[in-house]
Design a protein around this motif. Structure first.
Motif, PDB file in Angstrom:
ATOM      1  N   ALA A 119       0.679  -1.627   0.369  1.00  0.00           N
ATOM      2  CA  ALA A 119       0.052  -0.151  -0.044  1.00  0.00           C
ATOM      3  C   ALA A 119       0.842   1.093   0.396  1.00  0.00           C
ATOM      4  O   ALA A 119       0.622   1.879  -0.452  1.00  0.00           O
ATOM      5  N   ALA A 120       1.475   1.064   0.841  1.00  0.00           N
ATOM      6  CA  ALA A 120       2.921   2.375   0.522  1.00  0.00           C
ATOM      7  C   ALA A 120       3.950   2.144  -0.498  1.00  0.00           C
ATOM      8  O   ALA A 120       3.723   3.711  -1.080  1.00  0.00           O
ATOM      9  N   ARG A 121       4.191   1.155  -1.537  1.00  0.00           N
ATOM     10  CA  ARG A 121       4.267   1.936  -2.755  1.00  0.00           C
ATOM     11  C   ARG A 121       3.870   2.510  -3.446  1.00  0.00           C
ATOM     12  O   ARG A 121       4.045   3.168  -4.090  1.00  0.00           O
ATOM     13  N   ILE A 122       2.118   2.350  -3.414  1.00  0.00           N
ATOM     14  CA  ILE A 122       1.456   2.861  -4.170  1.00  0.00           C
ATOM     15  C   ILE A 122       1.096   4.187  -4.244  1.00  0.00           C
ATOM     16  O   ILE A 122       1.175   4.919  -5.080  1.00  0.00           O
ATOM     17  N   ALA A 123       0.421   4.308  -2.843  1.00  0.00           N
ATOM     18  CA  ALA A 123       0.147   5.736  -2.360  1.00  0.00           C
ATOM     19  C   ALA A 123       1.825   6.406  -2.732  1.00  0.00           C
ATOM     20  O   ALA A 123       1.898   8.240  -3.298  1.00  0.00           O
ATOM     21  N   LEU A 124       2.855   6.468  -2.294  1.00  0.00           N
ATOM     22  CA  LEU A 124       4.142   6.990  -2.240  1.00  0.00           C
ATOM     23  C   LEU A 124       3.815   7.249  -4.177  1.00  0.00           C
ATOM     24  O   LEU A 124       4.986   8.430  -4.493  1.00  0.00           O
ATOM     25  N   THR A 125       3.860   6.476  -4.958  1.00  0.00           N
ATOM     26  CA  THR A 125       4.846   5.929  -6.654  1.00  0.00           C
ATOM     27  C   THR A 125       3.092   7.452  -7.019  1.00  0.00           C
ATOM     28  O   THR A 125       3.282   8.197  -7.853  1.00  0.00           O
ATOM     29  N   LEU A 126       1.864   7.223  -6.681  1.00  0.00           N
ATOM     30  CA  LEU A 126       0.968   8.131  -6.792  1.00  0.00           C
ATOM     31  C   LEU A 126       1.309   9.034  -6.386  1.00  0.00           C
ATOM     32  O   LEU A 126       0.644  10.978  -7.262  1.00  0.00           O
ATOM     33  N   ARG A 127       1.752   9.680  -5.472  1.00  0.00           N
ATOM     34  CA  ARG A 127       2.108  11.101  -4.973  1.00  0.00           C
ATOM     35  C   ARG A 127       3.404  11.794  -6.092  1.00  0.00           C
ATOM     36  O   ARG A 127       3.956  12.652  -6.648  1.00  0.00           O
ATOM     37  N   ALA A 128       5.045  10.815  -5.969  1.00  0.00           N
ATOM     38  CA  ALA A 128       5.843  11.162  -6.721  1.00  0.00           C
ATOM     39  C   ALA A 128       5.552  11.346  -8.054  1.00  0.00           C
ATOM     40  O   ALA A 128       6.486  12.294  -8.491  1.00  0.00           O
ATOM     41  N   VAL A 129       5.473  10.577  -8.476  1.00  0.00           N
ATOM     42  CA  VAL A 129       5.157  10.493  -9.828  1.00  0.00           C
ATOM     43  C   VAL A 129       3.652  10.995 -10.577  1.00  0.00           C
ATOM     44  O   VAL A 129       3.346  11.325 -11.679  1.00  0.00           O
ATOM     45  N   ALA A 135      -5.105  13.322  -0.604  1.00  0.00           N
ATOM     46  CA  ALA A 135      -6.861  13.339  -0.252  1.00  0.00           C
ATOM     47  C   ALA A 135      -7.735  12.599  -1.467  1.00  0.00           C
ATOM     48  O   ALA A 135      -8.161  11.501  -1.356  1.00  0.00           O
ATOM     49  N   GLU A 136      -6.674  13.228  -2.595  1.00  0.00           N
ATOM     50  CA  GLU A 136      -7.103  12.031  -3.962  1.00  0.00           C
ATOM     51  C   GLU A 136      -6.781  10.557  -4.209  1.00  0.00           C
ATOM     52  O   GLU A 136      -7.553   9.683  -4.301  1.00  0.00           O
ATOM     53  N   ILE A 137      -5.471  10.110  -3.641  1.00  0.00           N
ATOM     54  CA  ILE A 137      -4.566   8.926  -2.816  1.00  0.00           C
ATOM     55  C   ILE A 137      -6.038   7.844  -2.321  1.00  0.00           C
ATOM     56  O   ILE A 137      -6.532   6.726  -2.096  1.00  0.00           O
ATOM     57  N   ALA A 138      -6.458   8.928  -0.983  1.00  0.00           N
ATOM     58  CA  ALA A 138      -7.454   8.340  -0.104  1.00  0.00           C
ATOM     59  C   ALA A 138      -8.723   7.493  -0.739  1.00  0.00           C
ATOM     60  O   ALA A 138      -9.117   6.502  -0.582  1.00  0.00           O
ATOM     61  N   ARG A 139      -9.187   8.677  -1.581  1.00  0.00           N
ATOM     62  CA  ARG A 139     -10.557   8.387  -2.534  1.00  0.00           C
ATOM     63  C   ARG A 139     -10.347   7.058  -2.782  1.00  0.00           C
ATOM     64  O   ARG A 139     -11.237   6.933  -3.447  1.00  0.00           O
ATOM     65  N   ALA A 140      -9.100   6.928  -3.948  1.00  0.00           N
ATOM     66  CA  ALA A 140      -8.552   6.112  -4.832  1.00  0.00           C
ATOM     67  C   ALA A 140      -8.772   4.423  -4.388  1.00  0.00           C
ATOM     68  O   ALA A 140      -9.375   3.664  -4.229  1.00  0.00           O
ATOM     69  N   PHE A 141      -8.603   4.736  -3.133  1.00  0.00           N
ATOM     70  CA  PHE A 141      -8.306   3.354  -2.190  1.00  0.00           C
ATOM     71  C   PHE A 141      -9.242   3.505  -1.561  1.00  0.00           C
ATOM     72  O   PHE A 141      -9.099   2.177  -0.176  1.00  0.00           O
ATOM     73  N   LEU A 142      -9.899   4.060  -0.922  1.00  0.00           N
ATOM     74  CA  LEU A 142     -11.333   4.196  -0.031  1.00  0.00           C
ATOM     75  C   LEU A 142     -10.665   3.769   1.220  1.00  0.00           C
ATOM     76  O   LEU A 142     -11.159   2.859   1.840  1.00  0.00           O
ATOM     77  N   VAL A 143      -9.754   4.858   1.742  1.00  0.00           N
ATOM     78  CA  VAL A 143      -9.153   4.428   2.709  1.00  0.00           C
ATOM     79  C   VAL A 143      -9.140   6.014   3.672  1.00  0.00           C
ATOM     80  O   VAL A 143      -9.572   7.154   2.671  1.00  0.00           O
ATOM     81  N   PRO A 144      -9.261   6.398   4.903  1.00  0.00           N
ATOM     82  CA  PRO A 144      -8.683   8.047   5.114  1.00  0.00           C
ATOM     83  C   PRO A 144      -7.658   8.407   4.633  1.00  0.00           C
ATOM     84  O   PRO A 144      -7.063   7.685   4.681  1.00  0.00           O
ATOM     85  N   GLU A 145      -7.744   9.182   5.010  1.00  0.00           N
ATOM     86  CA  GLU A 145      -6.888  10.196   4.482  1.00  0.00           C
ATOM     87  C   GLU A 145      -5.845  10.083   5.253  1.00  0.00           C
ATOM     88  O   GLU A 145      -4.575  10.454   4.641  1.00  0.00           O
ATOM     89  N   ALA A 146      -5.694  10.369   7.013  1.00  0.00           N
ATOM     90  CA  ALA A 146      -5.044  10.665   7.521  1.00  0.00           C
ATOM     91  C   ALA A 146      -4.256   9.347   7.261  1.00  0.00           C
ATOM     92  O   ALA A 146      -2.501   8.839   7.410  1.00  0.00           O
ATOM     93  N   VAL A 182      -0.386   0.878  -9.680  1.00  0.00           N
ATOM     94  CA  VAL A 182      -0.184   1.897  -9.320  1.00  0.00           C
ATOM     95  C   VAL A 182      -1.021   2.740 -11.201  1.00  0.00           C
ATOM     96  O   VAL A 182      -1.442   4.251 -11.500  1.00  0.00           O
ATOM     97  N   LEU A 183      -0.351   2.717 -11.620  1.00  0.00           N
ATOM     98  CA  LEU A 183      -0.629   3.248 -13.438  1.00  0.00           C
ATOM     99  C   LEU A 183      -1.969   2.744 -13.759  1.00  0.00           C
ATOM    100  O   LEU A 183      -2.708   4.014 -14.125  1.00  0.00           O
ATOM    101  N   TYR A 184      -2.465   1.926 -13.337  1.00  0.00           N
ATOM    102  CA  TYR A 184      -4.424   1.688 -13.103  1.00  0.00           C
ATOM    103  C   TYR A 184      -4.297   3.183 -12.952  1.00  0.00           C
ATOM    104  O   TYR A 184      -5.476   3.113 -12.933  1.00  0.00           O
ATOM    105  N   LEU A 185      -4.609   3.329 -11.447  1.00  0.00           N
ATOM    106  CA  LEU A 185      -4.984   3.790 -10.509  1.00  0.00           C
ATOM    107  C   LEU A 185      -4.528   5.428 -11.031  1.00  0.00           C
ATOM    108  O   LEU A 185      -5.815   6.449 -10.944  1.00  0.00           O
ATOM    109  N   ILE A 186      -3.110   5.682 -11.506  1.00  0.00           N
ATOM    110  CA  ILE A 186      -3.670   6.867 -11.939  1.00  0.00           C
ATOM    111  C   ILE A 186      -3.748   6.310 -13.622  1.00  0.00           C
ATOM    112  O   ILE A 186      -4.887   8.102 -13.186  1.00  0.00           O
ATOM    113  N   PHE A 187      -4.309   5.990 -14.036  1.00  0.00           N
ATOM    114  CA  PHE A 187      -5.261   6.090 -15.278  1.00  0.00           C
ATOM    115  C   PHE A 187      -6.889   6.626 -14.392  1.00  0.00           C
ATOM    116  O   PHE A 187      -7.462   7.501 -15.452  1.00  0.00           O
TER     117      PHE A 187
END
Length: 404
Positions: A119-129, A135-146, A182-187
């Motif tokens: 989960a950390a790999r995906i979140a970091l890549t969505l943020r960095a790349v 907030a957008e990542i949280a909604r993509a994962f259906l988890v709290p922003e914190a 990660v690429l799928y979530l970005i798309f």
């Protein structure tokens, strides 16, 4: 050089930011410090380029400025002799030619380092790349922003002094699977933005397709990569027909299919056929095959729903993604009737605790059964739960129509 419009500068910065970060990390390590240095270089470019003009090699300019910032930051940490020695080697150099492999892909594989939890790999890549907000990542994962913020912070801490090494053969498949996810979530964030006034963010969708094409050039016989590229192309092909003149959402069964990008459909369909020959089909190949059936149909009445349901039956055995089960429920309703779909929705509720999508599907199925009052209530509930303004307006319009 001609002074560019501000949108051009912003587009250039968005294009080069992940490549510059990937270049710094590949050369010097220090992920967290490199990210800060890149942000400072981007700010400097945003101030200078509109007045001075874009340099002939904008990527090289950003790398040079970011390298200086990184060197300065590392020198400031006098308490650590090793970092001081590293900083002495980071004096700016003349711009180097771009490496054969896109530095953005280098950054993708770094963010998918096995030292990080999936989960950390995906979140970091969505943020960095991908450049998505927390907030957008949280909604993509259906988890709290914190939760996402903690994952990103911990991931950066683990990568802070870790040098980058290409994935070893024993962990290549796991690293590649994480990169593709990660690429799928970005798309997905680009195709249907989770918040804001626009339904479609073409920059994100285009970047995901570009990176997936690059991955396929490196791995031309990898069925999952081919399938993911096919899925993106077949889905993005409909983008011109998904909104009306005022930005309103138009659902699939009401779209003007003459607006679909037939070249993208043809390329995606050919890739599906190729992907299905490259080993046992996985989730991306199956989803691409479903998308191809939608795109090849001349209209809603000619869509091969029994075949789509059969593909979904296989897909849900391959992935725990709740959206796959929701898609199967829609297909089930099209084959066996809305009552069958409504009965199947109940079991899916635990997988959608913070999402409007299940409620929207329930509203649609209730409308098909003639339960207009209940459907209008469900549409309004779904509208309150989404952060996408086009989706909210669409759901509110459906509710108002049913309420007379």
């Amino acid at each position: 050089m001609t002074v560019p419009h501000s949108d051009t500068v912003e587009d250039l910065l968005r294009l080069h930011a992940p490549q510059v970060l990937g270049a710094l990390v590949r050369r010097y390590g220090h992920f967290d410090a490199a990210e800060d240095a890149v942000q400072e270089a981007l700010l400097a470019a945003a101030r200078q380029w509109p007045g001075d003009g874009v340099p002939a090699n904008p990527r090289g300019w950003l790398i040079r400025v970011a390298s200086r910032r990184l060197a300065d930051a590392l020198r400031a940490e006098q308490a650590r002799a090793r970092r001081e020695r590293t900083a002495l080697r980071l004096e700016p150099r003349e711009t180097r030619a771009a490496p054969a492999e896109d530095d953005t892909l280098t950054l993708l594989f770094l963010c998918c380092d096995p030292v990080l939890a999936p989960a950390a790999r995906i979140a970091l890549t969505l943020r960095a790349v991908g450049g998505l907000t927390t907030a957008e990542i949280a909604r993509a994962f259906l988890v709290p922003e914190a939760t996402v913020a903690q994952r990103i912070s911990r991931a950066k801490a683990k990568l802070r002094d870790r040098p980058f090494h290409p994935p070893a053969p024993r962990d290549r498949d796991a690293r590649l699977a994480s990169v593709l996810q990660v690429l799928y979530l970005i798309f997905n964030e680009g195709y249907t933005a989770t918040s804001g006034p626009a339904l479609h963010r073409g920059d994100l969708a285009g970047e995901a397709i570009r990176l997936t094409r690059a991955a396929r050039r490196l791995l031309p016989r990898e069925g999952a990569v081919t399938g993911l590229l096919a899925l993106m192309l077949l889905t993005e092909a409909r983008s011109a027909a998904r909104t009306g003149p005022d930005g309103e959402l138009i659902p699939l069964d009401e779209q003007d299919r003459t607006l679909w990008d037939r070249a993208a459909v043809a390329e995606g369909t050919a890739l599906v056929e190729e992907a299905l020959t490259e080993g046992p089909p996985g989730p991306y190949q199956l989803q691409a095959a479903i998308a191809a059936l939608h795109d090849e149909a001349t209209g809603p009445d000619t869509t091969d729903w029994p075949q789509i349901l059969a593909l979904y039956d296989v897909l849900v055995t391959k992935t725990p993604d709740p959206m796959a089960r929701l898609g199967r429920t829609v297909a089930l309703a099209m084959v066996e009737g809305p009552e069958a779909g409504l009965a199947a929705l109940t079991a899916l509720e635990p997988g959608f605790p913070h999402s409007h999508r299940l409620t929207a599907v329930r509203a649609h199925l209730l409308e098909r059964t003639g339960a207009h009052t209940e459907a209008a209530t469900a549409y309004r509930t779904a509208a309150r739960a989404t952060q996408s303004l086009p989706e909210r307006r669409y759901l509110q319009t459906r509710a108002a129509r049913l309420s007379g």
